[in-house]
Design an enzyme around this catalytic site. Structure first.
Site, PDB file in Angstrom:
ATOM      1  CG  ASP A 116      -3.059  -0.332  -2.202  1.00  0.00           C
ATOM      2  OD1 ASP A 116      -3.085   0.861  -1.834  1.00  0.00           O
ATOM      3  OD2 ASP A 116      -3.620  -1.246  -1.563  1.00  0.00           O
ATOM      4  CB  SER A 125      -0.961  -0.039   1.198  1.00  0.00           C
ATOM      5  OG  SER A 125      -1.881   1.011   1.150  1.00  0.00           O
ATOM      6  CG  ASP A 132      -6.208   1.072  -0.547  1.00  0.00           C
ATOM      7  OD1 ASP A 132      -5.347   1.970  -0.497  1.00  0.00           O
ATOM      8  OD2 ASP A 132      -6.207   0.104   0.241  1.00  0.00           O
ATOM      9  CG  ASP A 167      -2.715   4.329  -1.363  1.00  0.00           C
ATOM     10  OD1 ASP A 167      -3.545   4.146  -2.284  1.00  0.00           O
ATOM     11  OD2 ASP A 167      -2.662   3.609  -0.347  1.00  0.00           O
TER      12      ASP A 167
END
Length: 443
Positions: free
Chosen positions: A246, A105, A248, A244
């Protein structure tokens, strides 16, 4: 039963250090394959989808996971670099047994992690993660050769997800005449996100879209929004969107470069939905700004706090039968649009609300003056428990007495990094700063 490997967002750590090693990840794939595919299917061979972000370690971990799943007799579909929420969507759309994301992430490139989605596109409940951990304690074996899983790549994974994102935007609206700076954090959305906004009609200026395996989240994206704020002003754009690594999470900036967090964006979208009928309630976290809670109650909207982490926001939403929730960090949930936090879909919900109202971002949240929050991250040794530190506990209680009803204190251990997060919220910014540093100095 406590979890040994799973944190608040899957298994995560520094690559090369346990548990993010090739041998462990192969065993994790095998254990997950055994647990996740016990669905009672008899006629169809179980299959999982694997997606990843742009970290250099993703190639290695993808191969290890593929081997583990194959050994468990599970077919594997490889999506390549796609946002975490794309895996949730594709797992559901393709009727697969589970989805797996290789990503850390918002963490630096040298970290990585593995997180899972169920067949319904939801993050796994604690009980299933505990079952996987239990399976990890048993020796790894291998099914017979004729039962081994096969692997293939999904060539149209990105295109499928682009169309899904566009489908969440109202058909009667478009983004023509809007200039947007889009920061992809050199992460998983670097190819997909620009297509979504461009195909809806926006003039898109993209930054943070040159991943090299080592630069994810480095000076770009929702965790480093300064680049976006500068670029919006430099390009004289109407809005800025920061995702960000990833994709999400979502933060946004207006034409002046002023930044807006998840609490403000959630408030904007709740106000928009109230125009079409009642909103029963929304879920925040222990970190959600008190101003949002106060404002929602004035509007007749229920509010509940969950533990920090979008998985816990989702749990409370399900318990209460609500559909809207989020975190100040930018994880936003709209369960009538997507099963998990989705930065691109969230941005489209904000943009559709702005289009309908004709207002700017600043005008839309002008009636939500946030209480000053000071957050200090203090590095600690792994396993450090602040609750067993008498000095810290005493200082926290002292600060809370001094703040009274004019603020609050939250101390928690990060679920993904060896950090203690100290947050103090008060109506006075200087007071919040002073109190936060007092507590942090005790660590």
């Amino acid at each position: 039963m406590s979890r040994k490997y799973f944190g608040t967002d899957g298994v995560r750590g520094r690559v090369g250090d346990a548990p993010i090693t090739p041998d462990f990840v192969m065993r994790l794939g095998y254990a997950a394959g055994k647990v996740l595919t016990q669905t009672g299917l008899t006629d169809t061979k179980p299959a999982v989808l694997i997606g990843k972000d742009t970290r250099i370690s993703g190639y290695m971990l993808e191969a290890a996971l593929e081997a583990g799943f194959s050994a468990a007799g599970v077919d594997v579909m490889l999506a390549g670099p796609v946002p975490t929420p794309a895996v949730a969507y594709l797992t559901r759309a393709l009727r697969l047994s589970a989805g797996v994301v290789i990503s850390a992430s918002h963490n630096p490139y040298y970290d990585n992690g593995i997180k899972f989605f169920s067949a319904q596109g939801n993050k796994l409940p604690d009980a299933v993660e505990q079952a996987i951990e239990a399976a990890l304690e048993t020796p790894m074996s291998c099914v017979s050769s004729e039962k081994l899983g096969k692997a293939r790549r999904i060539d149209d994974a990105q295109g499928r997800y682009v169309e899904f994102c566009k489908s969440t935007f109202p058909n009667e609206l478009d983004l023509r005449g809007l200039k947007i700076v889009l920061d992809c954090a050199h992460g998983a959305a670097y190819q997909i996100a620009p297509l979504v906004f461009h195909e809806l009609g926006a003039d898109v200026v993209t930054i943070g879209n040159q991943p090299n395996g080592l630069n994810i989240n480095d000076g770009f994206g929702a965790t480093s929004p300064e680049a976006l704020m500068v670029a919006v002003r430099a390009h004289q754009a109407d809005l800025g969107i920061a995702l960000d690594g990833d994709a999400d999470r979502l933060l946004m900036a207006d034409a002046s470069g002023c930044l807006y967090n998840g609490d403000q964006l959630l408030y904007l979208m709740i106000k928009d939905r109230l125009k079409n009928g009642p909103v029963n309630g929304a879920v925040g976290t222990l970190m959600t700004n008190m101003a949002l809670e106060v404002a929602l109650k004035k509007m007749g909207v229920g509010f509940a706090r969950a533990k920090v982490g979008d998985r816990y926001v989702l749990e409370v939403l399900r318990e209460r039968g609500w559909i809207l929730g989020g975190e100040g960090s930018g994880h936003l949930l709209f369960l009538d649009k997507q099963t998990t936090g989705d930065g691109i879909v969230s941005a489209l919900q904000v943009l559709s609300a702005l289009k309908r109202s004709g207002l700017t971002l600043a005008q839309s949240v002008a009636d939500l003056p946030l209480f000053p929050q000071v957050l200090i991250n203090v590095k600690v040794q792994a396993g450090f428990d602040w609750l067993k530190n008498a000095g810290m506990v005493a200082e926290k209680e002292k600060v809370e007495r001094e703040l009274g009803d004019n603020g609050r204190v939250l101390i928690r251990a990060s679920g993904t990094e060896p950090l203690i997060r100290v947050m103090v919220e008060a109506k006075n910014a200087d007071l919040a700063q002073q109190m936060a540093h007092r507590i942090a100095e005790k660590i």
